[in-house]
Design an enzyme around this catalytic site. Structure first.
Site, PDB file in Angstrom:
ATOM      1  N   ALA A   1       0.812  -1.156  -0.114  1.00 11.05           N
ATOM      2  CA  ALA A   1      -0.069   0.020  -0.045  1.00 11.05           C
ATOM      3  C   ALA A   1       0.815   1.227  -0.069  1.00 11.05           C
ATOM      4  CB  ALA A   1      -0.746   0.061   1.252  1.00 11.05           C
TER       5      ALA A   1
ATOM      6  N   GLY B   1       0.019  -4.963   0.877  1.00 13.32           N
ATOM      7  CA  GLY B   1      -1.175  -4.706   0.177  1.00 13.32           C
ATOM      8  C   GLY B   1      -1.281  -5.430  -1.068  1.00 13.32           C
TER       9      GLY B   1
ATOM     10  N   GLU C   1      -1.832  -8.872  -0.626  1.00 11.76           N
ATOM     11  CA  GLU C   1      -3.483  -9.264  -0.093  1.00 11.76           C
ATOM     12  C   GLU C   1      -4.360  -9.007  -1.200  1.00 11.76           C
ATOM     13  OE1 GLU C   1      -3.867  -7.169   4.348  1.00 11.76           O
ATOM     14  OE2 GLU C   1      -2.740  -5.946   2.946  1.00 11.76           O
TER      15      GLU C   1
ATOM     16  N   GLU D   1       4.413  -5.663   7.062  1.00 11.41           N
ATOM     17  CA  GLU D   1       3.672  -4.527   7.630  1.00 11.41           C
ATOM     18  C   GLU D   1       4.367  -4.314   8.859  1.00 11.41           C
ATOM     19  OE1 GLU D   1       0.495  -5.754   4.694  1.00 11.41           O
ATOM     20  OE2 GLU D   1       2.128  -6.668   5.986  1.00 11.41           O
TER      21      GLU D   1
END
Length: 258
Positions: free
Chosen positions: A65, A109, A112, A132
């Protein structure tokens, strides 16, 4: 208006969506997630599209992300806007088969997002991870849940607590990816796989996708019952008659999705 963060191409019945933020290694920001959710929704609604392939660049599927976008946010702000929830929910709701073709970095992300697809085909250059923890946070788009379901508690826990990365060979052994192919063949392989799916009865494809996904949500007995009901329901379709008659007559089936 065409999307800013995506490149979209058609290959017969297959839509190829390429994440396109090269300077940021395809990091997922709000604009990209919104455009991706919209593009998937359009492909889902288009009757001429039967399968969708999602990919990135040779260097990165998506490196995570967008940290620059998140760094200054506060808890009340993130809680109020429910960060990631709406667009990832729309992405996950894609009904047509969605294949992630992953090369290079597939982290945070990005990992994911890849796990939101129905399955992953990985280049031999792919590297997966949920790092993360190295930023003082944890995944926020389902990483702790989907990775654990795919590769098991022990390996998922280790990766989430250490932030280490997994190469393509380990990802295949662990069950994260369906198979590994040479990087130069990734898109051709993914498109070929998508074409093979596109030739099947769309009604049966939808049923199979639904049944497999329900395995994550149901007990074994409930899942088997759900599968049996879906199986039985397909005997009400013309495609079931065509498929079985074609087999008996030793000819290719011609499905009409009805």
């Amino acid at each position: 208006m065409p999307p800013v963060t995506l490149k979209i191409d058609r290959h017969g019945p297959v839509t190829l969506i390429r994440l396109d933020r090269p300077k940021a290694l395809n990091a997922l920001n709000a604009e990209l997630l919104r455009e991706l959710a919209e593009a998937l929704g359009e492909a889902d609604r288009d009757p001429t599209v039967r399968v969708i392939v999602l990919t990135g660049s040779d260097r990165a599927f998506a490196a995570g992300a967008d940290i620059r976008e998140m760094a200054g946010m506060t808890y009340p702000e993130i809680f109020r806007i429910n960060l990631y929830a709406d667009d990832t929910g729309r992405i996950r709701a894609t009904r047509k088969p969605l294949i992630a073709a992953v090369a290079g970095y597939c982290l945070g992300g990005g990992c994911e997002l890849a796990m939101m697809a129905d399955f992953i085909i990985a280049a031999d250059t792919a590297r997966f991870g949920q790092p993360e923890i190295t930023l003082g946070v944890i995944p926020g788009m389902g990483g702790t849940q989907r990775l654990t379901r795919l590769i098991g508690r022990a390996k998922s826990m280790e990766m989430h607590l250490t932030g280490r990365l997994m190469d393509a060979a380990e990802a295949e052994r662990a069950g994260l990816v369906a198979r590994v192919v040479p990087a130069a063949e990734l898109i051709a392989d993914a498109l070929g796989t998508a074409e093979a799916i596109a030739q099947k009865s769309q009604i049966a494809v939808f049923a199979a996708k639904e049944a497999v996904h329900q395995a994550d949500e149901m007990s074994l007995s409930a899942g088997v019952l759900n599968e049996r009901r879906l199986f039985q329901s397909l005997f009400g379709t013309e495609d079931q008659k065509e498929g079985m008659n074609a087999f008996l007559e030793k000819r290719p089936p011609v499905y009409r999705d009805r």
